[in-house]
Design a protein around this motif. Structure first.
Motif, PDB file in Angstrom:
ATOM      1  N   ASN A 138     -64.239 -38.665 -11.654  1.00 46.80           N
ATOM      2  CA  ASN A 138     -64.823 -39.875 -12.225  1.00 46.80           C
ATOM      3  C   ASN A 138     -66.249 -39.542 -12.635  1.00 46.80           C
ATOM      4  O   ASN A 138     -67.082 -39.213 -11.795  1.00 46.80           O
ATOM      5  CB  ASN A 138     -64.811 -40.974 -11.144  1.00 46.80           C
ATOM      6  N   TYR A 140     -68.671 -41.191 -13.430  1.00 44.95           N
ATOM      7  CA  TYR A 140     -69.743 -42.119 -13.057  1.00 44.95           C
ATOM      8  C   TYR A 140     -70.118 -42.034 -11.582  1.00 44.95           C
ATOM      9  O   TYR A 140     -70.966 -42.759 -11.101  1.00 44.95           O
ATOM     10  CB  TYR A 140     -69.331 -43.554 -13.392  1.00 44.95           C
ATOM     11  N   ILE A 141     -69.423 -41.159 -10.861  1.00 48.72           N
ATOM     12  CA  ILE A 141     -69.651 -41.116  -9.416  1.00 48.72           C
ATOM     13  C   ILE A 141     -70.477 -39.897  -9.031  1.00 48.72           C
ATOM     14  O   ILE A 141     -70.202 -38.783  -9.450  1.00 48.72           O
ATOM     15  CB  ILE A 141     -68.297 -41.096  -8.670  1.00 48.72           C
ATOM     16  N   HIS A 165     -61.277 -46.028   3.451  1.00 51.00           N
ATOM     17  CA  HIS A 165     -62.244 -46.414   2.431  1.00 51.00           C
ATOM     18  C   HIS A 165     -61.615 -46.212   1.061  1.00 51.00           C
ATOM     19  O   HIS A 165     -60.512 -45.663   0.937  1.00 51.00           O
ATOM     20  CB  HIS A 165     -63.515 -45.553   2.555  1.00 51.00           C
ATOM     21  N   ILE A 166     -62.339 -46.695   0.080  1.00 50.75           N
ATOM     22  CA  ILE A 166     -61.890 -46.485  -1.295  1.00 50.75           C
ATOM     23  C   ILE A 166     -62.375 -45.111  -1.742  1.00 50.75           C
ATOM     24  O   ILE A 166     -63.526 -44.742  -1.496  1.00 50.75           O
ATOM     25  CB  ILE A 166     -62.509 -47.577  -2.196  1.00 50.75           C
ATOM     26  N   PRO A 168     -63.388 -43.195  -4.738  1.00 50.46           N
ATOM     27  CA  PRO A 168     -63.658 -43.428  -6.162  1.00 50.46           C
ATOM     28  C   PRO A 168     -63.902 -42.163  -6.980  1.00 50.46           C
ATOM     29  O   PRO A 168     -64.240 -42.266  -8.154  1.00 50.46           O
ATOM     30  CB  PRO A 168     -64.929 -44.277  -6.108  1.00 50.46           C
ATOM     31  N   ASP A 172     -60.147 -43.389 -12.910  1.00 46.35           N
ATOM     32  CA  ASP A 172     -59.138 -44.452 -13.004  1.00 46.35           C
ATOM     33  C   ASP A 172     -58.330 -44.654 -11.722  1.00 46.35           C
ATOM     34  O   ASP A 172     -57.284 -45.293 -11.743  1.00 46.35           O
ATOM     35  CB  ASP A 172     -58.144 -44.170 -14.151  1.00 46.35           C
ATOM     36  N   TYR A 174     -58.500 -45.773  -7.637  1.00 42.53           N
ATOM     37  CA  TYR A 174     -59.288 -46.298  -6.508  1.00 42.53           C
ATOM     38  C   TYR A 174     -58.378 -46.502  -5.295  1.00 42.53           C
ATOM     39  O   TYR A 174     -58.127 -47.606  -4.867  1.00 42.53           O
ATOM     40  CB  TYR A 174     -59.951 -47.622  -6.892  1.00 42.53           C
ATOM     41  N   PRO A 175     -57.855 -45.407  -4.793  1.00 42.05           N
ATOM     42  CA  PRO A 175     -56.909 -45.584  -3.669  1.00 42.05           C
ATOM     43  C   PRO A 175     -57.636 -45.800  -2.338  1.00 42.05           C
ATOM     44  O   PRO A 175     -58.766 -45.356  -2.150  1.00 42.05           O
ATOM     45  CB  PRO A 175     -56.159 -44.254  -3.657  1.00 42.05           C
ATOM     46  N   TRP A 176     -56.951 -46.498  -1.452  1.00 40.50           N
ATOM     47  CA  TRP A 176     -57.423 -46.597  -0.073  1.00 40.50           C
ATOM     48  C   TRP A 176     -56.952 -45.346   0.669  1.00 40.50           C
ATOM     49  O   TRP A 176     -55.773 -45.051   0.683  1.00 40.50           O
ATOM     50  CB  TRP A 176     -56.850 -47.825   0.609  1.00 40.50           C
TER      51      TRP A 176
END
Lengths: 593, 327
Positions: A138, A140-141, A165-166, A168, A172, A174-176
């Motif tokens: 990602n 943006y992370i 937690h998520i 990220p 695209d 966003y799994p737990w």
């Protein structure tokens, strides 16, 4: 019959007390056994919960161990070491090949592991290799902002488990997840190469926990060592303070159970510590542990009820069995009360009541006997009264007196005639008067004075008398006509036989309780033999002498008791003294009772 | 004698009854019959996470309070007639309570009156009706949420700006209140010009087109507020496509993966999220309490929260933003 008198009846008392006793016993027993059963069921449930939590702990452990195993594989892998430690590669192709081999390694780990979402290596040189080729970073992370990344760097080569937690980092997605991360370093440890990351799909765990139902409403939650919630089915409620968990107490204990104090909503916490710092906590609602609590309670109440009803019926019959003979006895007593003494109570087998009945029978017998005695006593009294009356109106005395009166009348001694006739009249009036048995000593003395007056007139100088009664005794009661027979005896048998004038003296003495009257004469006296037989009943049959005295003696005994009566003292040729003893009494008819 | 026995047995029976009653009472009547509650939401469309999370909360409460819950939803949020029919059907089943998220502010009033007239407890969820007959209203304070959105917008824009609002449907109370809240904060400021509120008839695609139209026709537009998830995502798509994310500040409502992406990318500056789980949970809880005769609040605010790129991965927000639904 009023309620209170009914409450006093034996049967009511017995039934009531036994019912109360039974009621209390049954209540206590059923409450105790209810709680015992409840406790037993509860501890069973507790065991079950503990077992369940342990099993889940094992499951989680196996997941974590699997992840750990992967991290070991990767950390020691020469390709990984090589790839991450190189700043530059000889060719793009070489780099691609190197990356490919690592990718294959990671990919192989994912085979048949649906629970693992990704296995990745993040190199400090900017490299990124994932076991799933489709994953992209990602853009943006910032990696360094993520907990699992920083924690791994801080742990220096140790595996770090991050709570759910998520994730990220992938585009695209966003799994737990639950992450295991570990810093990779060169084999000699000198150079830090990057961070390894395994993400465990948290929904796998979630499904595992979600299906755990402890009773109707019980559930399972997990906290980490700092008290942060890793998993909770109602996490949102907790964050918004709609629900509270006793996290502090959970953190305090390592393994074990405690119960929160929330009344009917009390919860039982079963805590199990995992190796990696998590605590798995099973929460069950105490009032649910015993799933059939209500049925249990109802059946206890029902059973108790039935027992009580049976007990009441039994106690009713038992008490009736006991009280029945008593009631029967009571009805016989009522008969006796009415005056029927010809009764024999059948003696029941029950010992106490049997004894009572026997005693009652004896008592009734005694009463009957006494009644008969009273009747015969009365009869005798009446008889002796008649005798006294007869003694009084001794016909010879009457003839003689009348003769004397005639004789005096012929000699024109009218004064004496008047005196004698009036004395005779008084004498009879006194004795017949009222028909009462008891008279005052005064009356009795008046009577004897009249009598002596008549006799004195008859015997002239041959007889004289003295009456010395002290004033204090005048009002005491005595039986009537007790003096006359004795004085009569003294005259006919004492003074008449004697030569020369005779004196009769009547005097009184008193003690604390008794009165003594004595009649003294200076007549002939009696010998021992006569004295002895004088008062014996045999002498009654002898005609004439002694009959009146005997009668007086008997009447005194009858009225006042056997200790009272006459005593004789006599010396032949000197005279005789008769003592009359009776109790002091001022009541008029004591003897009648 | 017989009369005495009667008195006696009577006394004992009374005693027994008292004892039994005491025993039973002391333990309480915990064996309450499960209640029936029908929850009618705006849409059973599984793609809207908001409703899914809300239904999760409903089920959680149903479990906790031992209640039989049926959840029905209209075809979509514009299907007012469909929802009225559902309420009608629910009344026939005679549940203990009906929990309703009204799709229309006015048109559901008659049927709601009918619910109350039948003696069924009525709890309003999420969006209300223009009437005061419900036992309780469990919702986000939408006016306050709108104000929060307005505040978030003020944080983002510096200097003069035009601001447009995209609303999903007309006549939904929640949207009306949000709009009012936002306007309450933003209007009256000299450097801000409020544009009209645009209605997109319950479609994300229309929201996208509308946003695109607005952005293209007003080059100086600097702020867009989407009043729910589809409008926010639609507007976001338009901004992303036109590459205007630095120039246009988008404030949205609710959360979804698409909105998260928009946040991550920086296309959407903030989103005001509600707590659907709480909403669902509390609506059932309140319904149960209403049926059991407890005193309940007339208005229950489940709260709202402003999520930005900075706080979106914080532990407490993760659970709100990324529910486990459907996995």
């Amino acid at each position: 019959m009023s309620i209170f008198s009914r409450l006093r009846s034996i049967q009511t008392n017995m039934v009531l007390s036994s019912v109360l006793l039974i009621l209390m016993t049954i209540m206590i027993v059923s409450v105790i056994s209810y709680y015992l059963t409840k406790d037993a069921v509860q501890s069973k449930a507790q065991e079950y919960t503990t077992e369940l939590v342990k099993q889940i702990n094992n499951n989680i452990k196996s997941y974590v161990n699997g992840m750990n195993y992967m991290s070991d594989l990767v950390a020691g892998n020469p390709f990984v070491q090589d790839y991450l430690s190189k700043e530059t590669f000889a060719s793009l192709k070489q780099e691609k090949e190197s990356k490919e081999s690592i990718s294959t390694l990671l990919e192989s780990m994912l085979v048949s592991r649906t629970d693992i979402t990704s296995v990745n290596v993040f190199g400090y040189n900017g490299q990124f290799v994932s076991g799933r080729k489709e994953l992209e970073l990602n853009p943006y992370i910032d990696l360094t902002s993520l907990n699992w990344y920083r924690n791994a760097q801080e742990a220096h080569g140790q595996s770090v488990i991050s709570p759910s937690h998520i994730q990220p980092v992938f585009k695209d997605r966003y799994p737990w997840v639950v992450s295991l991360s570990r810093e990779l370093s060169s084999r000699d440890g000198s150079k830090k190469l990057g961070v390894f990351l395994v993400d465990l799909n948290f929904s796998v765990m979630n499904d595992m926990f979600k299906d755990v139902r402890l009773g109707q409403r019980g559930y399972l939650f997990i906290v980490d060592s700092s008290g942060k919630i890793v998993y909770h089915p109602q996490q949102q409620l907790i964050y918004s303070k709609l629900k509270y968990e006793m996290i502090d107490r959970v953190l305090e204990i390592k393994n074990g159970t405690f119960t929160s104090n929330e009344g009917s909503n009390s919860r039982m916490y079963t805590v199990q510590e995992s190796d990696f710092g998590w605590k798995i906590v099973g929460v069950s609602y105490v009032n649910e542990l015993v799933s059939n609590q209500n049925e249990m309670r109802l059946s206890y109440v029902g059973l108790g009820f039935i027992c009580i009803v049976i007990a009441i019926i039994i106690s009713f019959f038992l008490s009736q069995r006991v009280s029945q003979p008593i009631k029967q006895l009571q009805s016989y007593m009522k008969e006796v009360e009415k005056g029927n003494f010809d009764i024999h109570v059948p003696v029941p087998k029950t010992t106490e009541v049997g004894r009572l009945a026997r005693a009652f029978n004896i008592m009734v017998g005694k009463i009957k006997e006494l009644m008969n005695q009273v009747v015969s006593d009365q009869e005798q009294k009446r008889k002796s009264e008649m005798n006294a009356l007869q003694a009084q109106i001794n016909p010879h005395f009457l003839y003689n007196t009348l003769d004397s009166i005639v004789w005096m009348a012929e000699s024109n001694k009218s004064k004496e005639v008047v005196l004698m006739t009036s004395a005779l009249a008084k004498l009879f009036r006194a004795s017949i008067s009222k028909g009462e048995e008891l008279v005052s000593i005064r009356t009795e003395i008046e009577h004897i004075t009249n009598y002596l007056m008549i006799q004195k007139m008859r015997y002239k100088n041959k007889l004289d008398y003295q009456i010395e009664i002290s004033d204090s005794v005048w009002d005491y009661k005595t039986i009537k006509v007790i003096l006359q027979p004795i004085v009569e005896n003294a005259i006919y048998h004492g003074i008449k036989m004697k030569h020369g004038p005779g004196l009769i003296r009547i005097a009184s003495e008193e003690t604390e309780t008794d009165i003594h009257l004595f009649i003294e004469d200076n007549g002939n006296g009696m010998d021992e033999e006569k004295l002895r037989t004088l008062l014996l009943p045999i002498s009654r049959s002898e005609a004439g002498r002694g009959v009146g005295v005997q009668n007086v003696h008997e009447r005194l005994k009858l009225y006042f008791g056997p200790q009272y009566g006459l005593t004789y003292k006599s010396t032949l040729g000197v005279g005789t003294t008769v003592y009359i003893r009776f109790p002091k009494s001022l009541q008029s008819s004591e003897g009648e009772k | 004698m017989p009369w005495r026995h009667k008195w006696f047995i009577g006394a004992i029976i009374v005693l027994l009854v008292v004892v039994a009653g005491l025993v039973y009472w002391s333990e309480g009547f915990s064996n309450k019959k499960p209640l029936n509650v029908t929850v009618i939401i705006k849409s059973h469309d599984a793609s809207i996470e908001f409703w899914q999370v809300l239904v999760d909360g409903v089920h959680e409460a149903a479990q906790e309070f031992d209640t039989k819950v049926e959840v029905w939803g209209a075809r979509d949020e514009t299907d007012v007639e469909g929802q009225i029919a559902l309420v009608e059907k629910a009344i026939v089943n005679r549940p203990d309570a009906i929990v309703l998220a009204a799709t229309d502010f006015d048109r559901l009033i008659p049927i709601c009156n009918k619910v109350v007239a039948k003696g069924i407890k009525l709890i309003i969820l999420d969006s209300g009706i223009n009437s005061n007959i419900a036992q309780s209203i469990v919702s986000t304070d939408n006016f306050k949420a709108g104000q929060e959105a307005g505040q978030a917008m003020l944080q983002e824009i510096k200097g003069p700006a035009k601001i447009g609002i995209l609303s999903y449907v007309k006549n939904a109370a929640s949207h009306i209140d949000r709009e009012k809240g936002a306007r309450d904060v933003l209007s009256g400021l000299p450097y801000i010009e409020m544009l009209d509120t645009y209605f997109v008839e319950g479609s994300e695609q229309k929201a996208y087109l509308k946003a695109k139209e607005i952005l293209q026709s007003n080059t100086e537009v600097l702020g867009i507020i989407g009043l729910n998830e589809p409008t926010s995502v639609g507007a976001g798509r338009a901004i992303r496509e036109l590459g205007m994310k630095d120039k246009v500040k988008l404030i949205g409502f609710d959360s979804s993966v698409n909105e998260i992406k928009l946040l991550d990318e920086g296309v959407m500056k903030a989103t005001v999220i509600q707590r659907p789980f709480q909403m669902g949970y509390l609506s059932v809880k309140t319904a149960v309490e209403a049926v059991r005769g407890k005193k309940i609040q007339k208005q229950i605010d489940t709260g709202s929260l402003v999520i930005t790129k900075e706080n979106m991965y914080e532990e407490e927000n993760q659970k709100l933003l990324f529910p486990f639904v459907g996995k």
